[in-house]
Design a protein around this motif. Structure first.
Motif, PDB file in Angstrom:
ATOM      1  N   GLU A 176       0.843  -1.194   0.000  1.00  0.00           N
ATOM      2  CA  GLU A 176       0.000   0.000   0.000  1.00  0.00           C
ATOM      3  C   GLU A 176       0.877   1.242   0.000  1.00  0.00           C
ATOM      4  O   GLU A 176       1.772   1.395   0.833  1.00  0.00           O
ATOM      5  N   VAL A 177       0.597   2.148  -0.937  1.00  0.00           N
ATOM      6  CA  VAL A 177       1.386   3.360  -1.111  1.00  0.00           C
ATOM      7  C   VAL A 177       0.482   4.569  -0.911  1.00  0.00           C
ATOM      8  O   VAL A 177      -0.602   4.650  -1.490  1.00  0.00           O
ATOM      9  N   ASN A 178       0.922   5.503  -0.092  1.00  0.00           N
ATOM     10  CA  ASN A 178       0.136   6.716   0.171  1.00  0.00           C
ATOM     11  C   ASN A 178       0.470   7.766  -0.884  1.00  0.00           C
ATOM     12  O   ASN A 178       1.264   8.678  -0.657  1.00  0.00           O
ATOM     13  N   GLU A 179      -0.141   7.628  -2.047  1.00  0.00           N
ATOM     14  CA  GLU A 179       0.167   8.529  -3.159  1.00  0.00           C
ATOM     15  C   GLU A 179      -0.326   9.951  -2.934  1.00  0.00           C
ATOM     16  O   GLU A 179       0.239  10.896  -3.460  1.00  0.00           O
ATOM     17  N   SER A 180      -1.369  10.121  -2.142  1.00  0.00           N
ATOM     18  CA  SER A 180      -1.929  11.461  -1.935  1.00  0.00           C
ATOM     19  C   SER A 180      -1.156  12.258  -0.896  1.00  0.00           C
ATOM     20  O   SER A 180      -1.257  13.484  -0.841  1.00  0.00           O
ATOM     21  N   GLY A 181      -0.413  11.558  -0.036  1.00  0.00           N
ATOM     22  CA  GLY A 181       0.314  12.239   1.023  1.00  0.00           C
ATOM     23  C   GLY A 181      -0.564  12.709   2.165  1.00  0.00           C
ATOM     24  O   GLY A 181      -0.096  13.380   3.086  1.00  0.00           O
ATOM     25  N   GLU A 182      -1.840  12.334   2.152  1.00  0.00           N
ATOM     26  CA  GLU A 182      -2.759  12.740   3.209  1.00  0.00           C
ATOM     27  C   GLU A 182      -2.450  11.966   4.490  1.00  0.00           C
ATOM     28  O   GLU A 182      -2.334  10.737   4.460  1.00  0.00           O
ATOM     29  N   THR A 183      -2.344  12.685   5.592  1.00  0.00           N
ATOM     30  CA  THR A 183      -1.974  12.034   6.856  1.00  0.00           C
ATOM     31  C   THR A 183      -3.057  11.087   7.357  1.00  0.00           C
ATOM     32  O   THR A 183      -2.769  10.191   8.163  1.00  0.00           O
ATOM     33  N   SER A 184      -4.280  11.258   6.893  1.00  0.00           N
ATOM     34  CA  SER A 184      -5.369  10.380   7.329  1.00  0.00           C
ATOM     35  C   SER A 184      -5.317   9.016   6.656  1.00  0.00           C
ATOM     36  O   SER A 184      -6.036   8.097   7.056  1.00  0.00           O
ATOM     37  N   LYS A 185      -4.482   8.879   5.636  1.00  0.00           N
ATOM     38  CA  LYS A 185      -4.410   7.633   4.885  1.00  0.00           C
ATOM     39  C   LYS A 185      -3.168   6.828   5.269  1.00  0.00           C
ATOM     40  O   LYS A 185      -2.123   7.381   5.591  1.00  0.00           O
ATOM     41  N   GLY A 241      -7.294   6.855  -3.632  1.00  0.00           N
ATOM     42  CA  GLY A 241      -7.224   8.123  -4.351  1.00  0.00           C
ATOM     43  C   GLY A 241      -7.334   9.322  -3.434  1.00  0.00           C
ATOM     44  O   GLY A 241      -7.934   9.265  -2.358  1.00  0.00           O
ATOM     45  N   ALA A 242      -6.747  10.413  -3.871  1.00  0.00           N
ATOM     46  CA  ALA A 242      -6.789  11.655  -3.095  1.00  0.00           C
ATOM     47  C   ALA A 242      -8.233  12.092  -2.867  1.00  0.00           C
ATOM     48  O   ALA A 242      -9.080  12.009  -3.761  1.00  0.00           O
ATOM     49  N   HIS A 243      -8.513  12.555  -1.653  1.00  0.00           N
ATOM     50  CA  HIS A 243      -9.865  13.000  -1.296  1.00  0.00           C
ATOM     51  C   HIS A 243     -10.010  14.478  -1.649  1.00  0.00           C
ATOM     52  O   HIS A 243     -10.096  15.348  -0.784  1.00  0.00           O
ATOM     53  N   VAL A 244     -10.030  14.756  -2.931  1.00  0.00           N
ATOM     54  CA  VAL A 244     -10.137  16.125  -3.436  1.00  0.00           C
ATOM     55  C   VAL A 244     -11.079  16.123  -4.635  1.00  0.00           C
ATOM     56  O   VAL A 244     -11.401  15.070  -5.186  1.00  0.00           O
ATOM     57  N   SER A 245     -11.510  17.308  -5.046  1.00  0.00           N
ATOM     58  CA  SER A 245     -12.402  17.402  -6.201  1.00  0.00           C
ATOM     59  C   SER A 245     -11.644  17.571  -7.512  1.00  0.00           C
ATOM     60  O   SER A 245     -12.235  17.465  -8.588  1.00  0.00           O
ATOM     61  N   ASP A 246     -10.355  17.813  -7.427  1.00  0.00           N
ATOM     62  CA  ASP A 246      -9.523  18.026  -8.607  1.00  0.00           C
ATOM     63  C   ASP A 246      -9.181  16.686  -9.258  1.00  0.00           C
ATOM     64  O   ASP A 246      -8.341  15.938  -8.755  1.00  0.00           O
TER      65      ASP A 246
END
Length: 280
Positions: free
Chosen positions: A172-181, A211-216
């Motif tokens: 598992e790789v944290n591609e989004s860099g979000e600390t919650s993941k 995936g990143a939790h963003v709208s972009d």
């Protein structure tokens, strides 16, 4: 025990006809979305597999999804694996399916049957795994998608070797860099994957990300694209134990089309099949 398990019998095998139709309709809609996304991306039909994410769903609900065409399931929590395994394996066997590791190389299923034939339905763990729960999932699951460190991989390896089994793992790789993941730092993913490939009792099957939790959409796709390029570099390295690192488990209900466009081979879908969860 997780709190919601006090309020829902996850071993329940009976659901009403209306609920079964709801789930079947959800499965068919998701399969149609996958087929459309494959076509739009210029990919071969059937190149993306659907994994039904079954967190908080009982045996009856999961079997309705399997009856509708689901051929891979994934649980988030080891406690749920334990609660559902026996019932799921028994109901699958009645339909001519072998679930998870049932019947593999003489391994007894959760119901005690070591002679299970038929089409195999992979059973993955897709949520976080604490080291003290490894023993609960190895008798059931084919693969653990949430291996986020070499330390965890080594612990799984030791337990697998002790049981005389080989279990698939995805890094598992944290591609989004979000600390919650969860997930390892993308900068270290190749080296960690190469080291995992050398461990006994494990088969490095691929990579996983959320995936990143963003709208972009561009930002979401960027993470998926980077995971694909990381997978390709691992394969190209030719390091021992990396030759099976082909899976890209990425994409869920809200972003599966983006993931498929970037090369996903497994999409993990729960809400679009079963509806919103009553429990977290």
């Amino acid at each position: 025990m997780t709190a919601y398990m006090d309020h829902k019998n996850l071993a329940n095998e009976v659901i009403d006809g209306v609920r079964a139709v709801q789930i079947a309709d959800g499965v068919h809609r998701v399969l149609d979305r996958i087929a459309s996304a494959e076509q739009h991306a210029g990919r071969d039909a059937g190149s993306v597999r659907l994994l039904a994410a079954t967190k908080t769903r009982d045996v009856g609900e999961i079997m309705a999804a399997i009856d509708a065409g689901v051929r891979m399931i994934g649980e988030n929590r080891p406690q749920e694996v334990t609660a559902k395994a026996e019932g799921l394996m028994a109901r699958c066997a009645e339909r001519g399916f072998a679930l998870g590791v049932a019947g593999v190389s003489g391994i007894a299923s959760a119901s005690g049957d070591s002679e299970v034939a038929g089409e195999r339905i992979p059973f993955h763990l897709i949520g976080q795994l604490q080291s003290n729960k490894i023993g609960k999932v190895l008798p059931v699951v084919n693969a653990i998608e949430s291996v986020d460190s070499l330390d965890l991989a080594e612990k799984i390896s030791r337990r697998a070797v002790a049981r005389g089994v080989t279990v698939g793992v995805l890094l598992e790789v944290n591609e989004s860099g979000e600390t919650s993941k969860s997930g390892c730092n993308p900068a270290y993913a190749i080296r960690i994957a190469q080291k995992i490939g050398t461990l006994d009792g494990l088969e490095l099957q691929g990579l996983m990300t959320i995936g990143a939790h963003v709208s972009d959409e561009t930002a979401i796709r960027r993470g998926f694209e980077h995971l694909r390029r990381t997978r390709d570099r691992i394969l190209a390295s030719g390091e021992p134990g990396t030759q099976s690192c082909r899976e890209l488990s990425m994409g869920m209900t809200g972003d599966m089309e983006l993931a498929i466009a970037e090369g996903s081979t497994i999409v993990r879908v729960g809400t679009a099949i079963f509806g919103e969860r009553a429990f977290i």
